[in-house]
Design a protein around this motif. Structure first.
Motif, short mmCIF file in Angstrom:
data_model
loop_
_atom_site.label_atom_id
_atom_site.label_comp_id
_atom_site.label_asym_id
_atom_site.label_seq_id
_atom_site.Cartn_x
_atom_site.Cartn_y
_atom_site.Cartn_z
N ILE A 130 22.95 48.01 31.38
CA ILE A 130 22.04 48.99 31.95
C ILE A 130 22.13 50.27 31.12
CG2 ILE A 130 22.24 48.04 34.27
CD1 ILE A 130 24.08 50.40 34.95
N GLY A 131 21.19 51.18 31.33
CA GLY A 131 21.22 52.45 30.61
C GLY A 131 20.21 52.50 29.49
N GLU A 132 20.51 53.31 28.49
CA GLU A 132 19.58 53.53 27.38
C GLU A 132 20.31 53.49 26.05
OE1 GLU A 132 16.62 56.77 27.69
OE2 GLU A 132 17.45 57.50 25.78
N THR A 133 19.73 52.76 25.10
CA THR A 133 20.23 52.74 23.73
C THR A 133 19.18 53.36 22.83
OG1 THR A 133 21.47 50.70 24.16
CG2 THR A 133 21.10 51.30 21.87
N ARG A 134 19.63 54.24 21.97
CA ARG A 134 18.71 54.94 21.06
C ARG A 134 18.86 54.40 19.65
NH1 ARG A 134 18.98 59.97 17.98
NH2 ARG A 134 21.19 60.07 18.55
N TYR A 135 17.73 54.16 18.99
CA TYR A 135 17.71 53.70 17.59
C TYR A 135 17.03 54.77 16.75
CZ TYR A 135 19.13 49.29 19.58
OH TYR A 135 19.83 48.31 20.25
N PHE A 136 17.66 55.14 15.65
CA PHE A 136 17.16 56.28 14.88
C PHE A 136 17.46 56.10 13.40
CE2 PHE A 136 21.42 57.04 16.33
CZ PHE A 136 22.07 57.71 15.30
#
Length: 219
Positions: free
Chosen positions: A139-145
């Motif tokens: 769960i939650g949020e993963t950021r790709y950058f």
């Protein structure tokens, strides 16, 4: 925390890819309980993902939906070059397809084999199965950058990108327990992916290497 073991850690790119990509690396696999993240473009609600969360979406492409409590956010994607933009969109969908398989608890989802092929697909299946066997999800949020594309001819491309897993967490489906261990340097991962454009015009991820704790991805 490290949301999951690095999915494609054991893979190695071709010599050409190694020369093309900067800072290629690979992670050691970690036990199922120390899982880390890989995967995705922006994905939102399970039944109605927002346009920003499905970067590569045309009539013939499988739709990818996430549960409401999980999200992948991809920064960038518009380079001004339509070919590079298409590569980034399909690369993100490839990552999302792996997560969707985890959420569905199945290695037989339509998107997984649509956006991944060869070594990347076989590793993705093994990776998802580890989640299934442990009865885990996330769960939650993963950021790709910091996503960058290098084109090699008309049908080969390489993508490098970073992930920030500091806000995504492993959840056990049986107990409902969420592992909210503090973020560390290992919450940041550098990825190098090889993609090939197939006969249908889809940029499939065919190989990936990763480096957990990469300094170039840390804030």
């Amino acid at each position: 925390m490290n949301r999951r073991p690095t999915l494609l850690a054991a893979l190695a790119l071709t010599a050409a890819a190694a020369l093309t990509l900067s800072a290629c690396g690979s992670d050691d696999d970690t036990p199922a309980k120390d899982k880390d993240t890989i995967a995705g473009a922006d994905t939102g609600d399970k039944k109605s993902p927002s346009p920003s969360e499905t970067p590569s979406d045309s009539g013939s492409r499988p739709k990818i939906a996430f549960p409401a409590d999980a999200k992948n956010v991809f920064e960038g994607g518009e380079t001004g070059d339509p070919t590079k933009d298409a590569v980034l969109a399909d690369s993100a969908s490839g990552v999302n397809s792996v997560d969707e398989a985890i959420f569905e608890g199945s290695t037989d989802t339509e998107a997984l084999g649509f956006y991944n092929a060869d070594k990347a697909l076989s590793s993705a299946i093994t990776y998802v199965q580890r989640y299934i066997d442990a009865n885990d999800t996330w769960i939650g949020e993963t950021r790709y950058f910091d996503r960058e594309v290098t084109l090699k001819g008309a049908r080969k491309a390489y993508v490098t990108y970073c992930s920030d897993e500091s806000k995504s967490y492993i959840k056990n489906k049986t107990t409902g327990k969420v592992d909210k261990s503090p973020a560390t340097s290992n919450s940041y991962v550098l990825y190098n992916a090889a993609l090939t454009k197939n006969a249908e015009g889809v940029w499939q991820t065919t190989d990936v290497v990763s480096k957990r704790g990469a300094k170039e991805c840390q804030p």
